[in-house]
Design a protein around this motif. Sequence first.
Motif, PDB file in Angstrom:
ATOM      1  N   SER A  93       0.728  -1.678   0.427  1.00 65.82           N
ATOM      2  CA  SER A  93       0.478  -0.305  -0.251  1.00 65.82           C
ATOM      3  C   SER A  93       0.625   1.488   0.285  1.00 65.82           C
ATOM      4  N   THR A  94       1.809   1.323   0.654  1.00 61.72           N
ATOM      5  CA  THR A  94       2.331   2.828   0.399  1.00 61.72           C
ATOM      6  C   THR A  94       3.965   2.432  -0.294  1.00 61.72           C
ATOM      7  N   GLN A  95       5.112   3.332   0.144  1.00 59.69           N
ATOM      8  CA  GLN A  95       5.988   2.946  -0.745  1.00 59.69           C
ATOM      9  C   GLN A  95       7.655   4.161  -0.220  1.00 59.69           C
ATOM     10  N   TRP A  96       7.985   3.378  -0.142  1.00 60.17           N
ATOM     11  CA  TRP A  96       9.200   4.278   0.792  1.00 60.17           C
ATOM     12  C   TRP A  96      10.745   3.726  -0.185  1.00 60.17           C
ATOM     13  N   THR A  97      11.727   5.138  -0.053  1.00 60.35           N
ATOM     14  CA  THR A  97      12.930   5.460  -0.361  1.00 60.35           C
ATOM     15  C   THR A  97      14.333   5.230   0.214  1.00 60.35           C
ATOM     16  N   ILE A  98      14.624   4.181   0.697  1.00 60.16           N
ATOM     17  CA  ILE A  98      15.339   4.085   1.464  1.00 60.16           C
ATOM     18  C   ILE A  98      17.118   4.485   0.670  1.00 60.16           C
ATOM     19  N   VAL A  99      18.145   5.030   1.441  1.00 58.05           N
ATOM     20  CA  VAL A  99      19.488   6.256   0.871  1.00 58.05           C
ATOM     21  C   VAL A  99      20.399   5.678   1.473  1.00 58.05           C
ATOM     22  N   LEU A 100      21.388   4.781   1.866  1.00 57.50           N
ATOM     23  CA  LEU A 100      22.194   4.667   2.253  1.00 57.50           C
ATOM     24  C   LEU A 100      23.302   5.508   1.910  1.00 57.50           C
ATOM     25  N   THR A 101      24.003   5.898   3.251  1.00 58.37           N
ATOM     26  CA  THR A 101      24.770   7.080   2.741  1.00 58.37           C
ATOM     27  C   THR A 101      25.954   6.729   3.438  1.00 58.37           C
ATOM     28  N   ALA A 102      27.248   7.305   3.403  1.00 55.55           N
ATOM     29  CA  ALA A 102      28.684   6.950   3.965  1.00 55.55           C
ATOM     30  C   ALA A 102      28.543   7.343   5.698  1.00 55.55           C
ATOM     31  N   ASP A 103      27.518   7.448   6.019  1.00 57.80           N
ATOM     32  CA  ASP A 103      28.183   7.731   7.800  1.00 57.80           C
ATOM     33  C   ASP A 103      27.306   6.284   8.191  1.00 57.80           C
ATOM     34  N   GLN A 104      26.870   4.685   7.608  1.00 59.98           N
ATOM     35  CA  GLN A 104      26.858   4.254   7.363  1.00 59.98           C
ATOM     36  C   GLN A 104      24.834   3.551   8.075  1.00 59.98           C
ATOM     37  N   SER A 105      24.365   5.000   7.660  1.00 61.37           N
ATOM     38  CA  SER A 105      23.078   5.226   8.052  1.00 61.37           C
ATOM     39  C   SER A 105      22.114   4.972   6.422  1.00 61.37           C
ATOM     40  N   ALA A 106      20.909   4.932   6.810  1.00 63.64           N
ATOM     41  CA  ALA A 106      20.114   5.279   5.884  1.00 63.64           C
ATOM     42  C   ALA A 106      19.341   6.615   6.404  1.00 63.64           C
ATOM     43  N   SER A 107      18.457   7.259   4.730  1.00 65.59           N
ATOM     44  CA  SER A 107      17.298   8.420   4.848  1.00 65.59           C
ATOM     45  C   SER A 107      16.219   7.882   4.178  1.00 65.59           C
ATOM     46  N   VAL A 108      15.720   7.954   5.070  1.00 65.76           N
ATOM     47  CA  VAL A 108      14.169   6.981   4.655  1.00 65.76           C
ATOM     48  C   VAL A 108      13.202   8.087   4.402  1.00 65.76           C
ATOM     49  N   THR A 109      12.317   7.937   3.267  1.00 69.37           N
ATOM     50  CA  THR A 109      11.339   8.957   3.016  1.00 69.37           C
ATOM     51  C   THR A 109      10.288   8.033   1.893  1.00 69.37           C
ATOM     52  N   GLY A 110       9.202   8.935   3.211  1.00 71.61           N
ATOM     53  CA  GLY A 110       7.704   8.981   2.690  1.00 71.61           C
ATOM     54  C   GLY A 110       6.447   7.987   3.284  1.00 71.61           C
ATOM     55  N   PRO A 111       5.376   7.417   3.513  1.00 73.65           N
ATOM     56  CA  PRO A 111       5.136   6.882   2.859  1.00 73.65           C
ATOM     57  C   PRO A 111       5.058   7.469   1.888  1.00 73.65           C
ATOM     58  N   GLY A 112       4.833   6.541   0.818  1.00 80.00           N
ATOM     59  CA  GLY A 112       4.066   7.923  -0.894  1.00 80.00           C
ATOM     60  C   GLY A 112       2.797   6.715  -1.687  1.00 80.00           C
ATOM     61  N   PRO A 113       2.985   6.828  -3.034  1.00 85.68           N
ATOM     62  CA  PRO A 113       2.477   6.336  -3.635  1.00 85.68           C
ATOM     63  C   PRO A 113       3.015   5.323  -4.141  1.00 85.68           C
ATOM     64  N   VAL A 114       2.525   4.126  -4.213  1.00 83.15           N
ATOM     65  CA  VAL A 114       3.632   2.958  -4.908  1.00 83.15           C
ATOM     66  C   VAL A 114       3.764   3.263  -6.103  1.00 83.15           C
ATOM     67  N   THR A 115       5.101   2.877  -6.729  1.00 90.59           N
ATOM     68  CA  THR A 115       4.795   3.154  -8.348  1.00 90.59           C
ATOM     69  C   THR A 115       5.482   2.029  -8.839  1.00 90.59           C
TER      70      THR A 115
END
Length: 124
Positions: free
Chosen positions: A100-122
Amino acid sequence: MKRSTITLAVMTAALPLAACGSSTEPANNTATVAATGNVMSADALGTKIRDLPEGQRRGVLFRAIRDAGPSGASCQSVTAMKEAAPVNGNPSWNAVCDNSTQWTIVLTADQSASVTGPGPVTIK
């Protein structure tokens, strides 16, 4: 945008694999793995996640979403996932929670993740 530490989740997912070694290996292998994880770049972390079996990769992305804050806490399972184009040179994935919802997970240099969402499923 929420940040989530993802290295621990990757290392936790990899621990069962480390336990498959021979009995002649030193007993402190898991401590060595965890200690060397502190110098992992975003690309190296992305490669580790990419190389995980699908179920473990799904678990790592799920953990990142759940750790992202109150809106991620409603995610009960990652039902679809797909590696996405790098964001600012960092590896990224799109994951769908509960169909039902889409999330974007971006790995970063400090070994964490930037997580954005929820959004529409594409992703399909």
